[in-house]
Design a protein around this motif. Structure first.
Motif, PDB file in Angstrom:
ATOM      1  N   ASP A 181       4.676  11.640  -0.306  1.00 13.31           N
ATOM      2  CA  ASP A 181       5.986  11.960  -0.886  1.00 13.31           C
ATOM      3  C   ASP A 181       7.068  11.039  -0.354  1.00 13.31           C
ATOM      4  O   ASP A 181       8.043  10.753  -1.035  1.00 13.31           O
ATOM      5  CB  ASP A 181       6.349  13.414  -0.571  1.00 13.31           C
ATOM      6  N   ILE A 185       2.984   5.949  -2.920  1.00 13.24           N
ATOM      7  CA  ILE A 185       4.062   6.757  -3.523  1.00 13.24           C
ATOM      8  C   ILE A 185       3.783   6.899  -5.022  1.00 13.24           C
ATOM      9  O   ILE A 185       3.798   8.013  -5.569  1.00 13.24           O
ATOM     10  CB  ILE A 185       5.446   6.104  -3.321  1.00 13.24           C
ATOM     11  N   ASP A 186       3.547   5.774  -5.659  1.00 14.51           N
ATOM     12  CA  ASP A 186       3.322   5.778  -7.107  1.00 14.51           C
ATOM     13  C   ASP A 186       2.158   6.677  -7.507  1.00 14.51           C
ATOM     14  O   ASP A 186       2.202   7.347  -8.542  1.00 14.51           O
ATOM     15  CB  ASP A 186       3.023   4.362  -7.614  1.00 14.51           C
ATOM     16  N   LEU A 187       1.119   6.687  -6.677  1.00 21.83           N
ATOM     17  CA  LEU A 187      -0.082   7.469  -7.002  1.00 21.83           C
ATOM     18  C   LEU A 187       0.027   8.928  -6.555  1.00 21.83           C
ATOM     19  O   LEU A 187      -0.921   9.696  -6.704  1.00 21.83           O
ATOM     20  CB  LEU A 187      -1.311   6.820  -6.356  1.00 21.83           C
ATOM     21  N   GLY A 188       1.176   9.287  -5.988  1.00 27.33           N
ATOM     22  CA  GLY A 188       1.351  10.672  -5.563  1.00 27.33           C
ATOM     23  C   GLY A 188       0.580  11.036  -4.311  1.00 27.33           C
ATOM     24  O   GLY A 188       0.373  12.210  -4.005  1.00 27.33           O
ATOM     25  N   SER A 241       3.886   1.602  -1.068  1.00 27.68           N
ATOM     26  CA  SER A 241       4.532   1.736  -2.372  1.00 27.68           C
ATOM     27  C   SER A 241       3.550   2.281  -3.402  1.00 27.68           C
ATOM     28  O   SER A 241       3.869   3.175  -4.193  1.00 27.68           O
ATOM     29  CB  SER A 241       5.042   0.349  -2.794  1.00 27.68           C
ATOM     30  N   GLN A 242       2.344   1.758  -3.370  1.00 27.83           N
ATOM     31  CA  GLN A 242       1.298   2.225  -4.275  1.00 27.83           C
ATOM     32  C   GLN A 242       0.998   3.700  -4.002  1.00 27.83           C
ATOM     33  O   GLN A 242       0.792   4.492  -4.928  1.00 27.83           O
ATOM     34  CB  GLN A 242       0.049   1.371  -4.067  1.00 27.83           C
ATOM     35  N   SER A 287       0.825  -1.207   0.000  1.00 28.97           N
ATOM     36  CA  SER A 287       0.000   0.000   0.000  1.00 28.97           C
ATOM     37  C   SER A 287       0.856   1.253   0.000  1.00 28.97           C
ATOM     38  O   SER A 287       0.562   2.223  -0.691  1.00 28.97           O
ATOM     39  CB  SER A 287      -0.906   0.027   1.228  1.00 28.97           C
TER      40      SER A 287
END
Lengths: 295, 295
Positions: free
Chosen positions: B55, B49-52, B46-47, B44
């Motif tokens: 930060d 981070i990926d989805l903005g 990591s996701q 979650s």
């Protein structure tokens, strides 16, 4: 030229949503010839003529049913005894009589009391079709398409008459089912009448509180869905509840038992018991919704 | 260049729907600088981070909250005591802490037990936003637009901190209201928790009958609306019911009283009494629906 209509003459008592739509649906598929209407409001009858729901306004019920192929009594149950008594002596030997009432045991009782030995002519029915709007203007040939109709044949009915009535509703585009009157009333007490009662109860209890507005102020989507049916017609639902009183009381008692079990689980802090009930309910609700999507 | 964000640093515990959407909403209007996230699932985080959504992934809660402007604890209530105990000693003198829990009395109790003398930093809150989906992928900057958020300030909170939290939620597009924790729990027991319990009860009781399918077979639109919330998450609602046990038991008892009155009216065939209840309910439901349309 053209195929002969299955029903040469329809007599409809009540030219509103239920009766009007039945006539329009059969007319739309060319399966009824002449439609004669009876009603209590000259305005409605006149409107029914204008909208093509009926071809003539009837004057003498006995005379009209004598050569009718099918008679639909689409009035409130309270008006049925009088109509039944008036037409009983005049029904043709093959005249099929049916109704559109939301409850069946009381309609059957009225029929037994007022049709006398012509009871074999009467095949009770209940079209499950929305009744948000009413009156001739609300009637539509499409109302019954894809909807369910429940017939509750009596022991006195012939297989042929039940088949004829089934055929009529199938021409309307409905999916026809059969139950006994008792089964019908129990099923609809459980899945329709009780939920209405429960929804009315919730809203009424909040509305009568001193600080009621505060509750409504924070009511959101769950409340909206649960209480949509609390906006239903009070008089219509009073009549349905009274008509189906025995079955509804039985369902209410079963529900109170279920609520009592939940209350005990809550009181004891039994999370596992609550979760089990919620999980079974969710699975059943989702399975039902999925089943409906496949229809 | 550009206006400075109102909240320089946000720390969010839980990067799912509630916490994720809060971050995305503030970022979308440029009112938050850095967002640091904590969670229990590396996937979650990591996701997120990926989805903005965040930060950085936080490592040390104490270190991160020390210079945070606002901390949102957007986890299940069961996880809150541990988080609160971890951060209490390190909260900055002006660090604002809040939560997103569906119930407030239990959250307040946890805060009093685990934030100790830093309780003044904590302003409890409840965003009323749908939780159909969950996880970072479900988060949206638009989730709170037009939705209600209820703050339940404590006596220890400063007017400034309450105003700061109000401002944060208003940046998200929400309409902010205030209640005491007790008022909140009673209101939501009545308009949300009880209806869910009642809906679960109806479906469960039908599902456990031997001939259950017959009932579901004839369930139509009224049943559909009344039971939509019976498809809700069993675990989430188990937790809500247990968390709000006292208020929910009280509401259930009031409801049982109302049902008892209806049962008596039905039993006695008192149509006037039934109609009165139904009419009051209908009027209240329609007024509520009309009021919402004007919002």
């Amino acid at each position: 030229m053209g195929t002969e209509a299955e029903f040469g003459k329809l007599v409809v008592f009540g030219v509103g949503l239920i009766g009007g739509s039945f006539s329009l649906a059969l007319k739309a598929v060319g399966q009824v010839g002449e439609v004669v209407g009876f009603g209590r409001s000259l305005g409605s009858l006149s409107q029914a003529i204008d909208l093509g729901i009926i071809d003539r306004v009837g004057a003498n019920p006995g005379a009209e049913v004598a050569d009718a192929d099918i008679v639909l009594i689409a009035t409130p149950v309270a008006q049925m005894p009088d109509i039944m008594a008036k037409i009983a002596p005049y029904l043709g030997p093959e005249t099929l009589v049916t109704d559109g009432g939301s409850t069946k045991s009381d309609v059957v009782a009225a029929a037994r009391a007022h049709l006398g030995d012509r009871i074999d002519r009467f095949v009770p029915g209940h079209p499950i079709a929305g009744a948000e709007n009413s009156g001739p203007a609300a009637a539509s040939a499409m109302l019954y398409r894809g909807k369910k109709v429940v017939l509750t044949p009596l022991p006195e009915n012939s297989t042929l008459d039940v088949a004829r009535l089934r055929s009529a509703w199938e021409w309307c585009g409905a999916q026809v089912h059969q139950l006994t009157p008792g089964e019908h009333d129990r099923v609809f007490a459980a899945v329709s009448h009780l939920p209405h009662l429960l929804s009315f109860a919730l809203v009424h209890d909040l509305a009568r509180r001193e600080n009621g507005e505060q509750f409504f102020n924070f009511a959101a989507s769950g409340f909206r869905d649960f209480t949509r049916i609390a906006a239903s017609h009070p008089e219509m639902w009073r009549d349905i509840c009274l008509a189906n009183r025995a079955a509804l009381l039985d369902e209410l008692d079963r529900y109170q038992t279920q609520l009592g079990e939940l209350r005990a689980a809550l009181d004891q802090g039994d999370g596992a018991a609550l979760e089990e009930v919620f999980a079974v309910a969710r699975a059943a609700r989702r399975a039902w919704a999925d089943g409906k999507l496949k229809e």
